[in-house]
Motif scaffolding. Structure first.
Motif, short mmCIF file in Angstrom:
data_model
loop_
_atom_site.label_atom_id
_atom_site.label_comp_id
_atom_site.label_asym_id
_atom_site.label_seq_id
_atom_site.Cartn_x
_atom_site.Cartn_y
_atom_site.Cartn_z
N ALA A 98 0.81 -1.23 0.00
CA ALA A 98 0.00 0.00 0.00
C ALA A 98 0.84 1.27 0.00
CB ALA A 98 -0.97 0.02 1.17
N HIS A 99 2.17 1.13 -0.02
CA HIS A 99 3.03 2.32 -0.01
C HIS A 99 3.45 2.66 -1.44
CE1 HIS A 99 6.16 5.13 1.22
NE2 HIS A 99 7.00 4.51 0.41
N ARG A 100 3.25 3.93 -1.81
CA ARG A 100 3.66 4.37 -3.13
C ARG A 100 5.08 4.93 -3.05
NH1 ARG A 100 0.94 9.02 -6.77
NH2 ARG A 100 0.44 9.78 -4.68
N LEU A 101 6.00 4.35 -3.80
CA LEU A 101 7.40 4.78 -3.76
C LEU A 101 7.53 6.23 -4.19
CD1 LEU A 101 9.18 1.68 -5.36
CD2 LEU A 101 8.90 2.21 -2.92
N SER A 102 8.37 6.96 -3.50
CA SER A 102 8.57 8.37 -3.85
C SER A 102 9.22 8.52 -5.21
CB SER A 102 9.43 9.06 -2.78
OG SER A 102 10.67 8.40 -2.62
N ARG A 103 9.97 7.49 -5.63
CA ARG A 103 10.59 7.50 -6.96
C ARG A 103 10.19 6.24 -7.71
NH1 ARG A 103 16.74 9.88 -5.83
NH2 ARG A 103 16.06 11.86 -4.90
N GLY A 104 8.88 6.01 -7.77
CA GLY A 104 8.37 4.81 -8.40
C GLY A 104 8.27 4.89 -9.92
N THR B 198 -2.99 -0.44 7.39
CA THR B 198 -4.35 -0.96 7.43
C THR B 198 -4.79 -1.45 6.06
OG1 THR B 198 -4.93 0.57 9.22
CG2 THR B 198 -6.75 -0.43 8.02
N THR B 199 -4.44 -0.70 5.03
CA THR B 199 -4.81 -1.10 3.67
C THR B 199 -4.04 -2.35 3.24
OG1 THR B 199 -5.20 1.22 3.11
CG2 THR B 199 -5.00 -0.31 1.27
N PHE C 252 -3.79 -9.74 0.79
CA PHE C 252 -2.89 -9.92 1.93
C PHE C 252 -2.56 -11.39 2.13
CE2 PHE C 252 -2.35 -9.91 6.72
CZ PHE C 252 -1.06 -9.40 6.67
N CYS C 253 -1.27 -11.67 2.34
CA CYS C 253 -0.81 -13.06 2.43
C CYS C 253 -0.67 -13.55 3.87
CB CYS C 253 0.52 -13.23 1.69
SG CYS C 253 1.83 -12.11 2.21
N GLY C 254 -1.11 -12.77 4.83
CA GLY C 254 -1.12 -13.23 6.21
C GLY C 254 0.06 -12.74 7.03
N VAL C 255 0.05 -13.11 8.31
CA VAL C 255 1.11 -12.71 9.25
C VAL C 255 1.82 -13.97 9.74
CG1 VAL C 255 -0.11 -10.62 9.97
CG2 VAL C 255 -0.51 -12.78 11.20
#
Length: 245
Positions: free
Chosen positions: A146-152, A183-184, A192-195
């Motif tokens: 869910a994180h968008r890379l700053s230099r993606g 959360t996303t 999501f592949c689990g914990v």
């Protein structure tokens, strides 16, 4: 990846030994760029296509009738891992990243099968290899956990390399993840592949504050291009898998 069979297959669509750089001007029925026309044909709104930049997994299929694609990421990228502890900037990209070994119980001891260094700096050929089987001057990396890379948005006129992709992640390894991103990440939206065994979502939230923390538990499973073109490059979706059981 660059064997004769694969290159013969991709050569049917792309000129061999060239960098594919004109994504905006494609005139191929099987490749979609983000225009009003393609949105109309697909039955999707421009908002849906734009949302794909942000990793909306449930909207990832822009057009359901697309033919199979031959643009794939180099498999070495799914073996990339990073140091679990931050070095405070002492380590560069190739001193922070390494090639992950097979961790299955029946796998041979890597020290016995390969006595050399697994740090990326010891593998210049891997670093310089094209990130995709058909070299592309532009690649867009979708959200990871869910994180968008700053230099993606990666660009190299001679073709984006594995080093470019790894460097994009390295730049964000120690950026604090927001509560929305975590959360996303654990929602169905990102498959999501689990914990790890014995953990709960709350445990994950407590222990994983950065991408580096997450990469100590998860690893790259797959980079997938489904035909989505964003701005002037192909958008790759990023799937993670659980490696800490």
């Amino acid at each position: 990846m660059y064997n004769k069979r694969n290159m013969a297959k991709t050569a049917k669509r792309f000129a061999p030994l060239t960098v594919f750089s004109d994504w905006k001007d494609l005139d191929d029925d099987n490749l979609i760029d983000s225009t009003e026309e393609s949105a109309s044909e697909s039955g999707c709104s421009m908002t849906s296509i734009a949302d794909s930049v942000y990793g909306r997994r449930r909207r990832r299929r822009v057009v359901e009738t697309l033919q199979p694609y031959f643009l794939i990421m180099h498999p070495a990228l799914t073996s990339i891992a990073f140091r679990p502890e931050t070095s405070g900037g002492r380590h560069g990209v190739c001193e922070d990243a390494y090639l992950r070994c097979d961790t299955k119980a029946d796998a041979p001891d890597p020290k016995e099968t390969y006595p050399g260094s697994l740090w990326l700096h010891a593998h210049p050929l891997v670093q310089r290899s094209f990130a995709t089987d058909v070299p592309s001057s532009t690649i867009i990396i979708g959200r990871t956990a869910a994180h968008r890379l700053s230099r993606g948005r990666l660009r190299r006129s001679t073709g984006v390399t594995i080093f470019d992709v790894v460097a994009a992640y390295h730049g964000d390894l120690d950026v604090k993840l927001s509560s929305w991103e975590l959360t996303t990440f654990v929602s169905d939206e990102f498959d999501f592949c689990g914990v790890p065994r014995g953990w709960t979502d709350s445990t994950l939230f407590e222990r994983c504050k950065t991408l580096r923390d997450l990469f100590a538990i998860y690893s790259f499973a797959e980079f997938t291009w489904d035909g989505t073109i964003v701005e002037d490059g192909p958008l790759f979706w990023v799937d993670l898998k659980l490696t800490l059981q």
